[in-house]
Structure formats: structure tokens, C-alpha cells
Design an enzyme around this catalytic site. Structure first.
Site, PDB file in Angstrom:
ATOM      1  N   ARG A  55     -36.377 -15.399  13.746  1.00  0.00           N
ATOM      2  CA  ARG A  55     -35.963 -16.432  12.796  1.00  0.00           C
ATOM      3  C   ARG A  55     -36.610 -17.786  13.053  1.00  0.00           C
ATOM      4  O   ARG A  55     -36.561 -18.662  12.223  1.00  0.00           O
ATOM      5  CB  ARG A  55     -34.442 -16.594  12.885  1.00  0.00           C
ATOM      6  CG  ARG A  55     -33.753 -15.961  11.725  1.00  0.00           C
ATOM      7  CD  ARG A  55     -32.293 -16.265  11.751  1.00  0.00           C
ATOM      8  NE  ARG A  55     -31.591 -15.023  11.637  1.00  0.00           N
ATOM      9  CZ  ARG A  55     -30.671 -14.582  12.463  1.00  0.00           C
ATOM     10  NH1 ARG A  55     -30.300 -15.295  13.476  1.00  0.00           N
ATOM     11  NH2 ARG A  55     -30.102 -13.420  12.275  1.00  0.00           N
ATOM     12  N   LYS A 162     -29.919   0.954  23.755  1.00  0.00           N
ATOM     13  CA  LYS A 162     -28.481   1.179  23.805  1.00  0.00           C
ATOM     14  C   LYS A 162     -27.762  -0.148  23.588  1.00  0.00           C
ATOM     15  O   LYS A 162     -28.382  -1.185  23.840  1.00  0.00           O
ATOM     16  CB  LYS A 162     -28.083   1.821  25.138  1.00  0.00           C
ATOM     17  CG  LYS A 162     -28.316   0.927  26.362  1.00  0.00           C
ATOM     18  CD  LYS A 162     -27.136   0.886  27.270  1.00  0.00           C
ATOM     19  CE  LYS A 162     -26.673  -0.396  27.591  1.00  0.00           C
ATOM     20  NZ  LYS A 162     -25.875  -1.049  28.319  1.00  0.00           N
ATOM     21  N   HIS A 192     -32.997   2.837  29.719  1.00  0.00           N
ATOM     22  CA  HIS A 192     -34.064   2.532  30.684  1.00  0.00           C
ATOM     23  C   HIS A 192     -33.864   3.239  32.028  1.00  0.00           C
ATOM     24  O   HIS A 192     -34.791   3.368  32.803  1.00  0.00           O
ATOM     25  CB  HIS A 192     -34.237   1.028  30.860  1.00  0.00           C
ATOM     26  CG  HIS A 192     -33.149   0.356  31.648  1.00  0.00           C
ATOM     27  ND1 HIS A 192     -31.937   0.039  31.095  1.00  0.00           N
ATOM     28  CD2 HIS A 192     -33.084  -0.040  32.939  1.00  0.00           C
ATOM     29  CE1 HIS A 192     -31.180  -0.541  32.033  1.00  0.00           C
ATOM     30  NE2 HIS A 192     -31.852  -0.604  33.153  1.00  0.00           N
ATOM     31  N   LYS A 196     -36.669   5.034  35.285  1.00  0.00           N
ATOM     32  CA  LYS A 196     -36.800   4.543  36.657  1.00  0.00           C
ATOM     33  C   LYS A 196     -37.506   5.619  37.480  1.00  0.00           C
ATOM     34  O   LYS A 196     -37.236   6.815  37.306  1.00  0.00           O
ATOM     35  CB  LYS A 196     -35.414   4.254  37.257  1.00  0.00           C
ATOM     36  CG  LYS A 196     -34.774   2.975  36.687  1.00  0.00           C
ATOM     37  CD  LYS A 196     -33.439   2.721  37.364  1.00  0.00           C
ATOM     38  CE  LYS A 196     -32.690   1.577  36.728  1.00  0.00           C
ATOM     39  NZ  LYS A 196     -33.194   0.256  37.053  1.00  0.00           N
ATOM     40  N   GLU A 230     -22.270  -3.146  41.227  1.00  0.00           N
ATOM     41  CA  GLU A 230     -23.138  -4.317  41.120  1.00  0.00           C
ATOM     42  C   GLU A 230     -22.444  -5.543  41.702  1.00  0.00           C
ATOM     43  O   GLU A 230     -21.264  -5.774  41.437  1.00  0.00           O
ATOM     44  CB  GLU A 230     -23.471  -4.593  39.659  1.00  0.00           C
ATOM     45  CG  GLU A 230     -24.277  -3.487  39.012  1.00  0.00           C
ATOM     46  CD  GLU A 230     -24.534  -3.757  37.538  1.00  0.00           C
ATOM     47  OE1 GLU A 230     -25.684  -4.053  37.199  1.00  0.00           O
ATOM     48  OE2 GLU A 230     -23.581  -3.676  36.750  1.00  0.00           O
ATOM     49  N   ASP A 249     -20.434   0.063  28.845  1.00  0.00           N
ATOM     50  CA  ASP A 249     -21.665  -0.669  29.171  1.00  0.00           C
ATOM     51  C   ASP A 249     -22.621   0.188  29.996  1.00  0.00           C
ATOM     52  O   ASP A 249     -23.813   0.250  29.699  1.00  0.00           O
ATOM     53  CB  ASP A 249     -21.309  -1.961  29.930  1.00  0.00           C
ATOM     54  CG  ASP A 249     -22.532  -2.817  30.228  1.00  0.00           C
ATOM     55  OD1 ASP A 249     -23.415  -2.891  29.351  1.00  0.00           O
ATOM     56  OD2 ASP A 249     -22.602  -3.418  31.316  1.00  0.00           O
ATOM     57  N   HIS A 254     -26.078   5.129  31.169  1.00  0.00           N
ATOM     58  CA  HIS A 254     -26.863   5.290  32.405  1.00  0.00           C
ATOM     59  C   HIS A 254     -26.253   6.327  33.366  1.00  0.00           C
ATOM     60  O   HIS A 254     -26.951   7.190  33.887  1.00  0.00           O
ATOM     61  CB  HIS A 254     -26.969   3.965  33.166  1.00  0.00           C
ATOM     62  CG  HIS A 254     -27.458   2.814  32.344  1.00  0.00           C
ATOM     63  ND1 HIS A 254     -28.361   2.963  31.327  1.00  0.00           N
ATOM     64  CD2 HIS A 254     -27.158   1.479  32.385  1.00  0.00           C
ATOM     65  CE1 HIS A 254     -28.604   1.772  30.783  1.00  0.00           C
ATOM     66  NE2 HIS A 254     -27.883   0.868  31.407  1.00  0.00           N
ATOM     67  N   LYS A 344     -18.407  -4.310  38.314  1.00  0.00           N
ATOM     68  CA  LYS A 344     -19.105  -5.605  38.418  1.00  0.00           C
ATOM     69  C   LYS A 344     -18.393  -6.404  39.505  1.00  0.00           C
ATOM     70  O   LYS A 344     -17.231  -6.111  39.830  1.00  0.00           O
ATOM     71  CB  LYS A 344     -18.987  -6.368  37.099  1.00  0.00           C
ATOM     72  CG  LYS A 344     -19.733  -5.734  35.941  1.00  0.00           C
ATOM     73  CD  LYS A 344     -21.153  -6.219  35.868  1.00  0.00           C
ATOM     74  CE  LYS A 344     -21.843  -5.737  34.603  1.00  0.00           C
ATOM     75  NZ  LYS A 344     -23.297  -5.742  34.712  1.00  0.00           N
TER      76      LYS A 344
HETATM   77  C1  BG6 Z   1     -27.432  -2.617  31.387  1.00  0.00           C
HETATM   78  C2  BG6 Z   1     -26.022  -3.141  31.378  1.00  0.00           C
HETATM   79  O1  BG6 Z   1     -27.592  -1.616  30.413  1.00  0.00           O
HETATM   80  O2  BG6 Z   1     -27.706  -2.062  32.663  1.00  0.00           O
HETATM   81  C3  BG6 Z   1     -25.829  -4.170  32.473  1.00  0.00           C
HETATM   82  O3  BG6 Z   1     -25.744  -3.721  30.110  1.00  0.00           O
HETATM   83  C4  BG6 Z   1     -26.225  -3.578  33.815  1.00  0.00           C
HETATM   84  O4  BG6 Z   1     -24.491  -4.635  32.532  1.00  0.00           O
HETATM   85  C5  BG6 Z   1     -27.617  -2.990  33.723  1.00  0.00           C
HETATM   86  O5  BG6 Z   1     -26.197  -4.621  34.777  1.00  0.00           O
HETATM   87  C6  BG6 Z   1     -27.992  -2.260  35.005  1.00  0.00           C
HETATM   88  O6  BG6 Z   1     -29.350  -1.912  34.911  1.00  0.00           O
HETATM   89  P1  BG6 Z   1     -30.313  -2.066  36.162  1.00  0.00           P
HETATM   90  O7  BG6 Z   1     -31.630  -1.569  35.699  1.00  0.00           O
HETATM   91  O8  BG6 Z   1     -30.319  -3.530  36.531  1.00  0.00           O
HETATM   92  O9  BG6 Z   1     -29.717  -1.238  37.251  1.00  0.00           O
END
Ligand code: BG6
Length: 478
Positions: A55, A162, A192, A196, A230, A249, A254, A344
């Protein structure tokens, strides 16, 4: 795996990469660096252009200056090459919701094809918040932008990040819309984690090491644990996070993708469809929990202070931690508990899958507490695989000690050998290899498993939310 040096000839076809949301977070944090690394390694098609769409009131030069500032701040390698790389970037300003902007984009891309005298390949990356997907997909389609010129020439691909929906229904709606407008081979759903290096290795590790094969079942495996802890708390994304919570999330995507790779049967070939099918079968084997099971087999927590984060509701019930005990219906894993745990603001940074093997019935030297062999598959903080085993301590007696056999990726290879997750994803999107992308069947199985849990949490308030201080691991208290 596929021989990546044998790049198919299509790879060299001129390609236009359209990034919707060029000034957003994903480009700043991941995509720009991935493209630059591909550029430095000469892994981009020789004729390659990026059209950034957003935008902001930019022209091409302003977009390049903005991106250059991102590269400088991120201290990307070889600064003398920034300008040459950014010459490939062009800008189209407009509202994602306005069909006119897409016609403008279509005519610009048409001009490039005219200049190159070829119908180029086109990639459309939706680096935008998911609520914008539906309008963008409709507009892209109705502007004719996603139609290949002919079956033989120039492909088009659409790439989505996602979350794919916020529950099963929204995922089905999104899928239906995508399915009406695009063929499955045009759709790339990104998780993603699948890209990895350590995660890509799971297939190789599991299916090229014969000693694992006979042991990969309930006779030998006692439990499987998938952990994603995390240190980081929720800081800037309060608004988004509060609507989804930890389970949606990272759990729905993942962690289940990781689990799928540990549960899946051996693929009969390296064909992407076959691999996705085996992953999807594994995910669909997860037992769907009843309300009672959710109450008994799950835990959820929230760190203290979460409710003060910008964008979070002051009486939020959103979980920032969860632990789930699940089971698979696969006969090989019948009765084997599977634990999924994530949080988290934890006291450590830890992403791992741990497979614990049963105690040997003939263990002559059993030592309470340490007699089990465990396979630790670590993604973070280190990328390594280790196996705990018992050995005799030197001396006159037969004292048994626990030791570890290990392989550390970063010690075994040099930095240059590693390919970043987004770099791997873009490389495969350009080549048209869908192995690292998530199929619609996988997504539906993931939602089928997750939805009753979220539902029970929200509708019964059970199990009760536990509150934990930031920087602690509530798992330890159990
Ligand atoms: C993301 C989540 O998809 O993956 C985040 O939204 C999370 O909350 C992250 O921290 C973790 O990915 P990575 O690659 O940092 O382990």
C-alpha cells in the site's frame, strides 16, 4: 533424496516473483535474506525480477532504498553486491482489496514478458496477514494473473503461509476457494519447519539406518515427546497471538508436522506426493479426543504478565503453554503415549523430539532411573542427534553409567554447507518440488486433532489455566 545439482531445465526459465506485502515483516525477517542468499549462490534463474506489491506510496527506487536499509541493518554479506541485487526489484502500489491494482500489476508483468519475448514463470507470494488471503486470491485469479500462458509454457504458483484457517471450517473454506481457482500443483503451503535442515534429515535418518527399522514400534518404543519451548515471550504480536494461543500458533502446524515425520511409514519412493501422503496418513492416525479425554490428558498455562501485553485482552484465557498426551491409531504405535508440549516465556530454549525405548527385559545391569535408551533429536539450541546408552564404569566393579553417542550437525559441517529454511523453500518453489510443503490433507488432519481440544478448553474452561512466572518451565513442577 533428489540430486539438487541436477537442476531441471525449467529452472532457467525467466521468472517473475510477485511478493504481496513486500514491506511487511516476513520479507524483512526472512524472504529478502533468502532471495539474497540464492542470488549470491547463483541459484536464481538468470532472468529474474521481483515485483513488490504493497500500500505504501513508493516508486521502484524508493522500494530499493527501503530494502537496502533492511539489508544494511541485518548486516547481510557482501554489501558491495546489494545494489546489483536490488536492481531486480520493482514496485506496484495499491490496495490488496482493489481489483484495479491487480490490473496494473498484470499490465506491468505483460510488459516484462514482451521485453523478454517469452511467457515467464510467475510466483505469487502472499506475505500478508491471513485475513487478506481470500480477497487477494480472488483478485489475482480474476485479473488473469495466475493463468499460465499455455500448458507447455510458463507456470504460475501461489504461496501461502500458515495459519491455514483458524479452525477446520475456515481451513475448509480457504481450501475450497483455492481449489476452485488453482490446481493443487500450483499451491504451495508453507510450514517453514519442514525446510529446516534437521527436519529434512528426519526422513534420511529414519529410512536409511537399518538398526532403527525393527525398533520403530510399540514393542520397543515406550513414549514419544515433541517439545517446543521458547524463552521469548509474546511482545509485539499480542493482537494476533491472543486470538490463536500456543496450540494453534505452533502445535497445529510445526509440532504436528514434526510428529508426522516420526510416525510415518516408509515412503515407497521420493516422489513428493508419496512423501506427503505418508505424512498425512500418520497425522490422520492421531486419536481424536473426547471432551473427557481433553480434560484429563491436556494441560494449559499462561505466563504472568501476558495479559499486560499490547493487544492482549486484560482477562484473556489464551494459553501460552500446553501439554497434551495423545495416541495414534496406527497398530505399530497402539498404546504408545505421545506428548506434545510447548510454551512461551520458558526458562530454556528447547526444540526436540525424544523417543524413549522400553527397558530391556533381560537387562542384567539395571540402574533405577537411567536404564532406558533414549533417542534425542534436537533442533534447538543445537542441531544434533544423540542416543543415551549404558556402559560399564572402569574399575573392579560392574558399575553402570549413562553415556551418549552423538552427532552434531554444526560440528560435522561448515557454515557454508547450511541452507536457511526460507532459502530452501524458495529454491524448491522455483524448481517446483512440493516435498517440503504441506498438503491440504495434512492440514485437515491437523485441525481434526486440534479442534476438539481448543473447543473443550474454550467451552468448559477445563482443565484450568495454570499461571506461571515468566522464565520458568511449568513442566518441571509436575
Ligand atoms: C512461528 C510462530 O510460526 O514459529 C512463532 O508464530 C514461533 O510464535 C515460531 O516463535 C518458531 O519458529 P522458529 O523457526 O523460530 O523455531
Amino acid at each position: 533424496m533428489q540430486n539438487v545439482s541436477a537442476i531441471p531445465s525449467k529452472f532457467t526459465l525467466p521468472t517473475i516473483f510477485v511478493i504481496l506485502g513486500i514491506t511487511g515483516d516476513l520479507v524483512r525477517k526472512k524472504i529478502l535474506k533468502a532471495l539474497y542468499d540464492l542470488y549470491l549462490k547463483k541459484n536464481l534463474p538468470s532472468k529474474f525480477r521481483v515485483y513488490g506489491f504493497s500500500r505504501r506510496d513508493y516508486d521502484d527506487q524508493q522500494l530499493r532504498e527501503y530494502l537496502k536499509s533492511v539489508m544494511e541493518k541485518g548486516q547481510f554479506a557482501e554489501p558491495e553486491k546489494y545494489d546489483a541485487f536490488l536492481e531486480a526489484f520493482y514496485y506496484v502500489g495499491g490496495d490488496f482489496l482493489s481489483p484495479d491494482a491487480y490490473h496494473d500489476l498484470a499490465s506491468k508483468l505483460g510488459l516484462v514478458d514482451g521485453e523478454w519475448r517469452i511467457c515467464s514463470n510467475k510466483l505469487f507470494y502472499l506475505a500478508v496477514p491471513p485475513h487478506a488471503y481470500s480477497d487477494i486470491i480472488t483478485n489475482l485469479h480474476s485479473s488473469g494473473l495466475t493463468k499460465p500462458c499455455s500448458p507447455e509454457e510458463g507456470w504460475t504458483r501461489v504461496i501461502l503461509e500458515k495459519p491455514f484457517g483458524t479452525d477446520r471450517k475456515t481451513a475448509i473454506d480457504l481450501d475450497k476457494q483455492l481449489g476452485e481457482l488453482f490446481k493443487e500443483e500450483q499451491i504451495y503451503r508453507v510450514d517453514h519447519y519442514l525446510a529446516k535442515e534437521t527436519v529434512k534429515n528426519i526422513l534420511v535418518f529414519r529410512f536409511s539406518n537399518s538398526f532403527l527399522t525393527p525398533a520403530w514400534n510399540k514393542n520397543y518404543i515406550e513414549k514419544i515427546e515433541v517439545r517446543l519451548l521458547e524463552r521469548a515471550a509474546v511482545t509485539k504480536r499480542g493482537d494476533f497471538y491472543d486470538k490463536v494461543g500456543a496450540l494453534r500458533d505452533v502445535g497445529q502446524n510445526h509440532m504436528l508436522q514434526l510428529l508426522g515425520l516420526f510416525l510415518m511409514d516408509p515412503p515407497t519412493s521420493l516422489d513428493p506426493d508419496e512423501i506427503k501422503k505418508k505424512r498425512s496418513d500418520a497425522l490422520s492416525s492421531l486419536q481424536i479426543m473426547s471432551k473427557q479425554e481433553v480434560i484429563q490428558q491436556t494441560e494449559r498455562g499462561q505466563y504472568q504478565g501476558y495479559r499486560e501485553v499490547k493487544g492482549v485482552s486484560p482477562d484473556s484465557e489464551t494459553e501460552t503453554y500446553f501439554r497434551i498426551k495423545a495416541f495414534s491409531n496406527k497398530k505399530e504405535f497402539e498404546g504408545v503415549p505421545i506428548f506434545l508440549e510447548s510454551g512461551k516465556a520458558q526458562g530454556c530454549e528447547l526444540i526436540e523430539v525424544v523417543v524413549t525405548f522400553r527397558e530391556s527385559p533381560f537387562c542384567l545391569y539395571s540402574v533405577p532411573g537411567i536404564q532406558k535408551n533414549t533417542l534425542h533429536y534436537h533442533l534447538k539450541p543445537q542441531e544434533k542427534i544423540s542416543m543415551n546408552f549404558l556402559a560399564k564404569k572402569p574399575g573392579f566393579t560392574y558399575e553402570v553409567k549413562e553415556h551418549s553417542l552423538g552427532f552434531n550437525y554444526r560440528e560435522a559441517y561448515t557454515e557454508e554447507d547450511f541452507v536457511d529454511d526460507y532459502e530452501a523453500l524458495l529454491y524448491d518453489i522455483i524448481r517446483g518440488d512440493q516435498t517440503l510443503f504441506v498438503s491440504t490433507e495434512e492440514i485437515m488432519s491437523e485441525w481434526e486433532f486440534i479442534e476438539p481440544i481448543v473447543h473443550t478448553w474454550h467451552h468448559t474452561g477445563k482443565p484450568e489455566l495454570m499461571f506461571y512466572p515468566k522464565g520458568t518451565y511449568i513442566g518441571e513442577k509436575k
